[in-house]
Design an enzyme around this catalytic site. Sequence first.
Site, PDB file in Angstrom:
ATOM      1  N   LYS A  20       0.855  -1.206   0.000  1.00  0.00           N
ATOM      2  CA  LYS A  20       0.000   0.000   0.000  1.00  0.00           C
ATOM      3  C   LYS A  20       0.887   1.251   0.000  1.00  0.00           C
ATOM      4  CE  LYS A  20      -1.770   1.593   4.023  1.00  0.00           C
ATOM      5  NZ  LYS A  20      -1.402   2.981   4.336  1.00  0.00           N
ATOM      6  N   ASN A  21       1.883   1.289   0.905  1.00  0.00           N
ATOM      7  CA  ASN A  21       2.653   2.520   1.071  1.00  0.00           C
ATOM      8  C   ASN A  21       3.664   2.757  -0.038  1.00  0.00           C
ATOM      9  OD1 ASN A  21       1.106   3.024   3.255  1.00  0.00           O
ATOM     10  ND2 ASN A  21       2.642   2.432   4.776  1.00  0.00           N
ATOM     11  N   ASP A  24       4.457   0.500  12.061  1.00  0.00           N
ATOM     12  CA  ASP A  24       3.229  -0.085  11.502  1.00  0.00           C
ATOM     13  C   ASP A  24       3.039  -1.534  11.918  1.00  0.00           C
ATOM     14  OD1 ASP A  24       3.378   1.696   8.311  1.00  0.00           O
ATOM     15  OD2 ASP A  24       2.885   2.332  10.351  1.00  0.00           O
ATOM     16  N   CYS A  64      -5.076  12.774  12.362  1.00  0.00           N
ATOM     17  CA  CYS A  64      -5.743  11.485  12.216  1.00  0.00           C
ATOM     18  C   CYS A  64      -5.648  10.791  13.581  1.00  0.00           C
ATOM     19  CB  CYS A  64      -5.092  10.660  11.117  1.00  0.00           C
ATOM     20  SG  CYS A  64      -3.574   9.896  11.612  1.00  0.00           S
ATOM     21  N   ARG A  67      -8.674  -0.268   4.315  1.00  0.00           N
ATOM     22  CA  ARG A  67      -7.716   0.704   3.781  1.00  0.00           C
ATOM     23  C   ARG A  67      -6.401   0.040   3.442  1.00  0.00           C
ATOM     24  NH1 ARG A  67      -7.135   6.309   6.819  1.00  0.00           N
ATOM     25  NH2 ARG A  67      -5.759   6.440   5.027  1.00  0.00           N
ATOM     26  N   ARG A  98       0.262  14.721  12.819  1.00  0.00           N
ATOM     27  CA  ARG A  98       0.818  14.496  11.489  1.00  0.00           C
ATOM     28  C   ARG A  98       0.935  15.793  10.675  1.00  0.00           C
ATOM     29  NH1 ARG A  98      -1.222   8.856   9.281  1.00  0.00           N
ATOM     30  NH2 ARG A  98       0.843   8.890   8.323  1.00  0.00           N
ATOM     31  N   PRO A  99       1.746  16.740  11.178  1.00  0.00           N
ATOM     32  CA  PRO A  99       1.956  18.005  10.459  1.00  0.00           C
ATOM     33  C   PRO A  99       2.710  17.793   9.144  1.00  0.00           C
ATOM     34  CG  PRO A  99       3.491  17.803  12.281  1.00  0.00           C
ATOM     35  CD  PRO A  99       2.562  16.623  12.385  1.00  0.00           C
TER      36      PRO A  99
HETATM   37  C1  EPZ Z   1       4.346   6.858   6.208  1.00  0.00           C
HETATM   38  O1  EPZ Z   1       3.599   7.939   6.710  1.00  0.00           O
HETATM   39  C2  EPZ Z   1       3.370   5.690   6.129  1.00  0.00           C
HETATM   40  N1  EPZ Z   1       2.272   6.029   5.218  1.00  0.00           N
HETATM   41  C3  EPZ Z   1       2.819   5.372   7.514  1.00  0.00           C
HETATM   42  O2  EPZ Z   1       1.988   4.216   7.396  1.00  0.00           O
HETATM   43  C4  EPZ Z   1       3.991   5.035   8.432  1.00  0.00           C
HETATM   44  O3  EPZ Z   1       3.513   4.791   9.723  1.00  0.00           O
HETATM   45  C5  EPZ Z   1       4.985   6.213   8.453  1.00  0.00           C
HETATM   46  O4  EPZ Z   1       5.416   6.502   7.101  1.00  0.00           O
HETATM   47  C6  EPZ Z   1       6.214   5.919   9.303  1.00  0.00           C
HETATM   48  O5  EPZ Z   1       6.871   4.799   8.808  1.00  0.00           O
HETATM   49  C7  EPZ Z   1       2.496   5.994   3.878  1.00  0.00           C
HETATM   50  O6  EPZ Z   1       3.592   5.702   3.416  1.00  0.00           O
HETATM   51  C8  EPZ Z   1       1.328   6.341   3.003  1.00  0.00           C
HETATM   52  P1  EPZ Z   1       6.445  10.228   8.360  1.00  0.00           P
HETATM   53  P2  EPZ Z   1       4.255   9.433   6.719  1.00  0.00           P
HETATM   54  O7  EPZ Z   1       6.406  11.482   7.572  1.00  0.00           O
HETATM   55  O8  EPZ Z   1       5.072   9.638   5.511  1.00  0.00           O
HETATM   56  C9  EPZ Z   1       6.116  13.368  11.885  1.00  0.00           C
HETATM   57  C10 EPZ Z   1       0.084   2.900   7.689  1.00  0.00           C
HETATM   58  O9  EPZ Z   1      -0.418   2.356   8.693  1.00  0.00           O
HETATM   59  N2  EPZ Z   1       6.139  14.370  10.809  1.00  0.00           N
HETATM   60  O10 EPZ Z   1       7.662   9.363   8.317  1.00  0.00           O
HETATM   61  O11 EPZ Z   1       3.164  10.387   7.008  1.00  0.00           O
HETATM   62  C11 EPZ Z   1       4.796  12.615  11.890  1.00  0.00           C
HETATM   63  O12 EPZ Z   1       3.826  13.362  12.600  1.00  0.00           O
HETATM   64  C12 EPZ Z   1       0.603   4.320   7.751  1.00  0.00           C
HETATM   65  O13 EPZ Z   1       0.213   2.339   6.572  1.00  0.00           O
HETATM   66  C13 EPZ Z   1       6.292  15.713  11.136  1.00  0.00           C
HETATM   67  O14 EPZ Z   1       6.399  16.065  12.308  1.00  0.00           O
HETATM   68  O15 EPZ Z   1       5.209   9.303   7.993  1.00  0.00           O
HETATM   69  C14 EPZ Z   1       5.141  11.322  12.567  1.00  0.00           C
HETATM   70  O16 EPZ Z   1       5.116  11.512  13.960  1.00  0.00           O
HETATM   71  C15 EPZ Z   1       0.364   4.955   9.110  1.00  0.00           C
HETATM   72  N3  EPZ Z   1       6.285  16.641  10.144  1.00  0.00           N
HETATM   73  C16 EPZ Z   1       6.585  11.076  12.098  1.00  0.00           C
HETATM   74  O17 EPZ Z   1       7.085  12.347  11.639  1.00  0.00           O
HETATM   75  C17 EPZ Z   1       6.171  16.281   8.812  1.00  0.00           C
HETATM   76  O18 EPZ Z   1       6.214  17.171   7.939  1.00  0.00           O
HETATM   77  C18 EPZ Z   1       6.677  10.057  10.964  1.00  0.00           C
HETATM   78  O19 EPZ Z   1       6.038  10.601   9.867  1.00  0.00           O
HETATM   79  C19 EPZ Z   1       6.022  14.919   8.512  1.00  0.00           C
HETATM   80  C20 EPZ Z   1       6.021  13.985   9.521  1.00  0.00           C
END
Ligand code: EPZ
Length: 423
Positions: free
Chosen positions: A22-23, A309, A118, A401, A123-124
């Site tokens: 998916k990701n 995850d 969410c 999803r 998730r900023p």
């Molecule tokens: C990806 O989300 C995945 N989703 C998530 O999977 C996964 O949990 C996550 O990476 C971490 O591995 C997809 O790939 C579609 P991040 P992403 O940016 O890119 C903070 C699932 O269950 N952050 O690495 O959104 C954020 O709040 C989903 O399949 C900021 O602070 O993850 C989080 O605490 C859930 N500012 C951390 O970083 C930003 O601009 C990790 O986020 C971006 C992120």
Amino acid sequence: MDSIIVTGNGPLKGQIPIAGAKNACLTLMPATLLSEEPLTLTNAPRLSDIKTMTTLLQSLGAEVSQLQDGQVIAMSSHDLDNHTAHYDIVRKMRASNLVLGPMLARLGQAIVSLPGGCAIGARPMDLHITALEALGAEIELKDGYLHAKAKGGGLKGAVHELRFASVGATENFVMAATLAKGTSVLKNAAREPEIVDLVRCLQKMGAQIDGEGTDTITIQGVDRLHGATHPVVTDRIELGTYMIAPAIAGGEVECLGGKLELVQAFAEKLDAAGISVEETDKGLKVARRNGRVRAVDVKTEVFPGFPTDLQAQMMALMCTAEGTATLDETIFENRFMHAPELSRMGAEIEVHGGQAKVHGVERLKGAPVMATDLRASVSLILAGLAAEGETRVSRVYHLDRGYENVVSKLRSVGAKIERVKEE
Ligand code: EPZ
């Protein structure tokens, strides 16, 4: 809203095919926006998130069609006629923000709604914004939308270091940099297999990229990208999820298409817990060696560490382990919502901020429970496989999803499980 009813039914035996990730698919699909030529994905998973991304890309003017029962996604972005990603689509799925980088690169502008929070956290998007500003984007927030423009009409290559190895920010930066003028270097880049898969696809489209899978990715901008056909990498989170099934219920399951390199840190924890993981020519064979699972401590980290995850699924396994397991969730601020639901099944879990202590019990008892987010929902089903009696998981739309055909996949290895329509 549907529910899934699962009844503890003893050890499992058989094979489960693992779908495309998916990701990976959710970042490969927006890559179509980078080229006027067709991009086709094979081994695509059949999930509601993919349908949401399809709707989003179509709203921008891309042609997207699912062929072969959804396993092939044929896309063409020759005529894009809209550069606004609307809130009503983006709020459903945060990954919608992955159209920002490609649209900036291709069109020089983009208006993308902020996804909003969410269940698992705020998730900023600050890391995405600073990364794209480094490439010469001007981005301002107005009425809940990010209004982005490439200064001087085009992005320029730059060196940028991420404060945190964000998966999405890495994906947005890399996609945008493929068409920027000059060379870009992204430091502290995310190293997840989905990033590597995206880069492999972009390279097939003519992008000049090195360093994928390491913390430093270098991109040499090109004038245009051409079309390609690319197979979506195996879903390491679905893989890990189904590896837990024989671990928690007993028996032996072969996860077809599974590769150890995708789940190394996770497999090491299963091994420490007394679960055998064996590479076969078809995938990964997982069996619970004799006796009770042992409690092991887990700390979620960016790849190649233990994946956030898979934290909920591991917690389900630890609920019936011998001893006490400590789970530290370091990636998201609110990702223990499965804990109170597991406690309804008799689990003994203490949550303090980002740490959960799980005191293993002999056996869980089936109970009505509620899914709160994608990975939490599947952890409740896993717990139900080993519980005494019937567990009824409501709000399983969360499950749709990220997991295709859960009921048929688990039933095929002997689980007693069915999906029912609720009024
Ligand atoms: C990806 O989300 C995945 N989703 C998530 O999977 C996964 O949990 C996550 O990476 C971490 O591995 C997809 O790939 C579609 P991040 P992403 O940016 O890119 C903070 C699932 O269950 N952050 O690495 O959104 C954020 O709040 C989903 O399949 C900021 O602070 O993850 C989080 O605490 C859930 N500012 C951390 O970083 C930003 O601009 C990790 O986020 C971006 C992120």
